[in-house]
Design a protein around this motif. Structure first.
Motif: not given
Length: 310
Positions: A8, A12, A16
């Motif tokens: 996860t 992410g 980003v």
């Protein structure tokens, strides 16, 4: 952090980073730059895959950078002497396997700590590279087109190393996920004594992962030689840290028994994008080393935070 599913945070972080890189520099999404990033992913990701196999068994291999150097100068010398490319490639891959055998034998059968064993091989193998090259670089002359394609060529507009990396990832994923050997690797890393009691040949499994790591390091050395066109005994310095960072960022546990090929691929992408952002932002190579060191420390701290305390 203990309840955070693996993967996860990595997904992410990639999102980003891509957004941040696009805002920092309009050149990031340029097709040429994207291909350069993917080439870097492939060059370092192959080393990361090999390191993943070793770390899954609670081991570590510090000799991969030196293998890259030794393979580079050996391959250059062999081509300089007119050795056929297929034979040269076979010899270089055998060198990686041989170093892996030495590491694996010391760690698995003599129970030498992996850090000490591979550190010794790192110094020794680098010394061999310097001896063969006599401290300088080896220029084999114009490379054969077939060998240049390995590291410097393109297929359908995509750098060839990306295809090589994809093949390595597919094979590694199949081995780890769908074979008894792969399950044995996870079992040894999770609980070596339980694996032994269940009938797994623990020394043989540990011995094998170091050979795999050595062969993949040799493959990386061949790609670097093909791309640079010279054998440099000082090449590959610090690549062992790159490989460890890629594996750990990708979720491979330093405590063994946890990790995936997909995660390592993601780790290679994260590191390549960070390096590309720093280059586009004009950050000096010295400062980049500080950033990469900080990433390693942070990854280890996060891993320690996820590990249940006894």
């Amino acid at each position: 952090m203990k309840n955070l599913p693996r993967g996860t945070g990595l997904a992410g972080a990639l999102i980003v980073l891509i957004i941040a890189a696009s805002l920092i520099s309009p050149h990031f999404l340029n097709p040429i730059n994207v291909l350069n990033v993917l080439r870097q992913v492939a060059l370092y990701g192959i080393l990361g895959i090999g390191m993943t196999f070793v770390i899954l068994t609670k081991g570590i291999d510090l000799s991969v950078g030196s293998i890259v150097a030794l393979v580079g100068v050996t391959g250059a010398v062999l081509m300089e002497q007119g050795v056929p490319i297929p034979l040269m490639v076979l010899i270089c891959l055998s060198i990686g396997a041989l170093v892996g055998c030495v590491n694996g034998f010391g760690v698995s059968y003599f129970r030498i700590p992996a850090f000490i064993m591979t550190l010794g091989c790192m110094v020794m193998v680098r010394g061999f590279a310097l001896m063969i090259a006599d401290g300088g670089t080896v220029n084999p002359g114009k490379l054969a087109e077939s060998f240049f394609l390995l590291g410097g060529g393109y297929m359908l507009g995509v750098p060839t190393p990306i295809y090589v990396f994809a093949i390595v990832c597919i094979i590694a994923a199949v081995v780890l996920s769908f074979t008894p050997f792969g399950r044995a690797i996870y079992a040894v890393g999770s609980n070596e004594e339980a694996a032994r009691l269940s009938g797994i040949n623990v020394p043989l499994v540990i011995f094998s992962v170091y050979i795999i790591c050595g062969v993949l390091a040799a493959l990386s050395g061949l790609i670097f030689l093909s791309r640079l066109s010279v054998g440099d005994p000082n090449s590959g310095l610090g690549l062992e840290l790159e490989a460890i960072t890629i594996a750990v960022i990708g979720g491979t546990s330093l405590f063994g028994g946890e990790g995936t090929v997909l995660g390592t691929m993601g780790g290679a992408m994260v590191l390549a994008i960070i390096a590309n952002i720093l280059n586009l932002a004009g950050v000096s190579p010295f400062s980049q080393q500080v950033v990469k060191g900080g990433i390693i420390v942070l990854a280890v701290l996060l891993e320690a935070g996820r590990k249940p305390r006894k």
